[in-house]
Design a protein around this motif. Structure first.
Motif, short mmCIF file in Angstrom:
data_model
loop_
_atom_site.label_atom_id
_atom_site.label_comp_id
_atom_site.label_asym_id
_atom_site.label_seq_id
_atom_site.Cartn_x
_atom_site.Cartn_y
_atom_site.Cartn_z
N GLY A 292 27.52 -43.90 5.58
CA GLY A 292 26.22 -44.24 5.02
C GLY A 292 26.08 -45.73 4.76
N ALA A 293 27.15 -46.36 4.26
CA ALA A 293 27.10 -47.79 3.99
C ALA A 293 26.93 -48.60 5.28
N ILE A 294 27.62 -48.18 6.33
CA ILE A 294 27.51 -48.86 7.61
C ILE A 294 26.09 -48.75 8.16
N LEU A 319 15.69 -61.32 0.42
CA LEU A 319 15.64 -59.87 0.20
C LEU A 319 16.63 -59.13 1.10
N GLY A 320 16.66 -59.49 2.38
CA GLY A 320 17.58 -58.85 3.32
C GLY A 320 19.03 -59.04 2.95
N PRO A 321 19.48 -60.29 2.67
CA PRO A 321 20.87 -60.48 2.25
C PRO A 321 21.24 -59.67 1.02
N GLY A 322 20.31 -59.50 0.08
CA GLY A 322 20.59 -58.68 -1.09
C GLY A 322 20.84 -57.24 -0.74
N LEU A 323 20.08 -56.70 0.22
CA LEU A 323 20.27 -55.32 0.66
C LEU A 323 21.57 -55.17 1.46
N ILE A 324 21.90 -56.17 2.26
CA ILE A 324 23.18 -56.15 2.97
C ILE A 324 24.33 -56.09 1.97
N ALA A 325 24.20 -56.84 0.86
CA ALA A 325 25.24 -56.85 -0.16
C ALA A 325 25.46 -55.46 -0.76
N VAL A 326 24.38 -54.67 -0.90
CA VAL A 326 24.53 -53.30 -1.41
C VAL A 326 25.45 -52.50 -0.49
N SER A 327 25.22 -52.58 0.80
CA SER A 327 26.03 -51.82 1.75
C SER A 327 27.49 -52.28 1.74
N VAL A 328 27.70 -53.59 1.63
CA VAL A 328 29.07 -54.12 1.59
C VAL A 328 29.81 -53.57 0.37
N ALA A 329 29.16 -53.58 -0.79
CA ALA A 329 29.83 -53.16 -2.01
C ALA A 329 30.09 -51.66 -2.04
N ILE A 330 29.29 -50.87 -1.37
CA ILE A 330 29.56 -49.43 -1.28
C ILE A 330 30.81 -49.17 -0.44
N ALA A 331 30.91 -49.87 0.68
CA ALA A 331 32.00 -49.60 1.62
C ALA A 331 33.31 -50.25 1.23
#
Length: 408
Positions: A292-294, A319-331
Motif C-alpha cells: 500500500g505504501a509503494i 503538497l506532493g512531497p508531503g504526500l510522498i513523505a507519508v508513503s516513505v514513513a509507512i514503509a
C-alpha cells in the motif's frame, strides 16, 4: 538457503518513554547535522567565496563519509557491544562538530564534515539494531514507528532553528549548538540505554569475523532487493531535502527564514505516515502494508508532477512531497525490520549495509544529482517520480520472488 529464526526479544515489556525518546534522539543526529546548516549556506558561501555548487559539497561530503563508515559501525557493535560503539562515535562527533565551528576555510570545513559523517553513524545505525535486540514482531514495528514519528520532527525543527541561530549570531553558532546536542544525547545514552547485546552473543573481535558477517549479508539477494527498494523510495522524498537551498531560494524566491514552508509539509507527512505504520502494526500483514505504501508513493509522485506543471508555485510545489513523505514513513519501519530479520546473528552488519546503499545514493544526490535536477520545479518533480518508480520496481520484484518461496 534457510535463514535462522530470529531470536526472542530480550524484554517483553513495552519500551519506556525515556528509552524511546533517547532512541529517537540518536536518530535525530542525521537531520540536525544536515538540515540545521542549510540556512547558513548563503553566509558561509560569502565568507568562503564559494559557489552554490561548492556549498552543496558541505552536505555531500558528510553523507559520503557517513555512508562509507556505516559499513563498519554495525559489525563492530556485533563484536564489542552496542553502547561502546555508540558512545565512542558520539564523542568523536562532538569533536568534529566543534572543528566545523572553528573552520577558517571551506576545505577545513569539508574535512571536519567528513569526520562528522564518519562518526555520526555509530549512534544512528547501531540504535536500529538495539530496537531489534529488545523486541520482535509487531512490538518492534511499533517502537520503530514511534522512534521515526519523533525523529521526523527534527528536519522541520532543524532549518527553523538554524535560521533563528543566524539571527542571533554568525554561522559557526549553528555548529556550536549541534555540538551541545551531541553532548546531551551522549550523556542520555550512557545513563538510560541498556546494553542489549550480551557477551555470549557477540562475535570474536577479528577482521575476518567482521568481514564474513558483512559478506553473508551483502550476498543475500533478498536483502539487496529490499535495500534498493528502500533507497529509491526514500530518494523520492530526500531529493527535496538535499535540494532545499536551491529550491527555496532560487526556484521559489524565498529567504533564509522561509525553509519551514518546505519542511513543515515534509515532516508532517513523515509524522502521519509513521503514526499510521505504528497503528497498523500487527493488524495488517507487513508485506501488504508495504504494498500500500509503494502504491501511495507512485500516486503521490504523479500528483506532484502534475501540480508543479500546472501551478509551479507555493503551496502547490510542496503538497506532493508531503504526500510522498507519508508513503516513505509507512514503509520504512517495515523494510528496516524485514532486512534485520534476515540475519538474527548479524543484526549490526545488516543495519550497516541496510544504511550503506541509501547513504551512498543520498551522497550522490546531494553532490552530483541535485545541482542538475533543480533547474526547474518540473525537472525536480520528474526526478522524484523516477526514483519512486525504480524503488517500486525493486519491491515488486522482491514480492514476486518471495511468493514461490513462501509456497515452498
Amino acid at each position: 538457503m534457510t535463514t535462522a529464526r530470529p531470536s526472542a526479544p530480550r524484554s517483553p515489556a513495552r519500551a519506556g518513554i525515556l528509552i524511546t525518546a533517547v532512541l529517537a534522539g540518536l536518530a535525530m543526529i542525521g537531520p540536525f547535522t544536515i538540515d540545521t546548516v542549510f540556512p547558513g549556506f548563503a553566509s558561509m558561501g560569502r565568507d568562503f567565496g564559494a559557489t552554490d555548487a561548492a556549498m552543496q559539497q558541505v552536505t555531500s561530503i558528510y553523507l559520503l563519509s557517513f555512508g562509507l563508515m556505516s559499513v563498519l559501525h554495525g559489525p563492530i557493535s556485533d563484536t564489542l557491544g552496542r553502547k561502546p560503539v555508540m558512545l565512542t562515535g558520539l564523542g568523536l562527533y562532538v569533536l568534529a562538530t566543534i572543528a566545523c565551528a572553528l573552520s577558517p576555510t571551506l576545505p577545513v570545513l569539508l574535512a571536519a564534515r567528513a569526520l562528522q559523517g564518519a562518526s555520526a553513524g555509530a549512534a544512528t545505525i547501531v540504535s536500529r539494531a538495539v530496537i531489534r535486540d529488545m523486541y520482535d514482531g509487531a512490538e518492534a514495528h511499533r517502537l520503530m514507528s514511534q522512534v521515526m514519528m519523533i525523529f521526523s520532527v527534527a528536519p522541520a525543527i532543524a532549518p527553523v532553528a538554524g535560521g533563528l541561530l543566524l539571527a542571533w549570531g554568525p554561522w559557526p553558532l549553528i555548529f556550536w549548538a549541534i555540538a551541545g546536542y551531541g553532548v546531551a544525547i551522549a550523556v542520555l545514552t550512557a545513563v538510560v540505554l541498556p546494553e542489549t547485546l550480551p557477551p555470549q552473543d557477540r562475535h570474536p573481535l577479528r577482521i575476518g569475523s567482521v568481514l564474513s558477517g558483512l559478506f553473508e549479508v551483502g550476498r543475500h539477494p533478498g536483502f539487496a532487493r529490499l535495500a534498493f527498494a528502500t533507497t529509491f523510495v526514500f530518494a523520492a522524498q530526500f531529493v527535496y531535502i538535499v535540494s532545499a537551498p536551491i529550491l527555496m531560494v532560487d526556484l521559489l524566491g524565498k529567504g533564509e527564514q522561509d525553509f519551514w514552508m518546505l519542511f513543515v509539509p515534509l515532516i508532517s507527512g513523515l509524522v502521519v505516515g509513521a503514526w499510521l505504520s505504528g497503528r497498523m502494526a500487527g493488524r495488517i500483514d507487513a508485506s501488504r502494508l508495504v504494498d500500500g505504501a509503494i502504491a501511495l508513493s507512485l500516486v503521490a509522485a504523479g500528483l506532484n508532477l502534475t501540480l508543479v506543471t500546472i501551478a509551479p508555485r507555493l503551496p502547490y510545489a510542496v503538497l506532493g512531497p508531503g504526500l510522498i513523505a507519508v508513503s516513505v514513513a509507512i514503509a520504512f519501519p517495515v523494510l528496516q525490520l524485514l532486512m534485520l530479520d534476515l540475519f538474527p546473528h548479524h543484526r549490526g552488519a545488516a543495519a550497516s549495509l541496510a544504511t550503506f546503499a541509501s547513504l551512498m545514493f543520498n551522497a550522490l544526490l546531494a553532490g552530483a544529482i541535485s545541482p542538475f535536477v533543480t533547474s526547474s520545479l518540473v525537472v525536480l518533480a520528474t526526478s522524484s517520480t523516477v526514483f519512486a518508480i525504480v524503488g517500486s520496481g525493486f519491491w515488486i520484484v522482491h514480492r514476486q520472488l518471495q511468493r514461490p518461496a513462501a509456497h515452498t
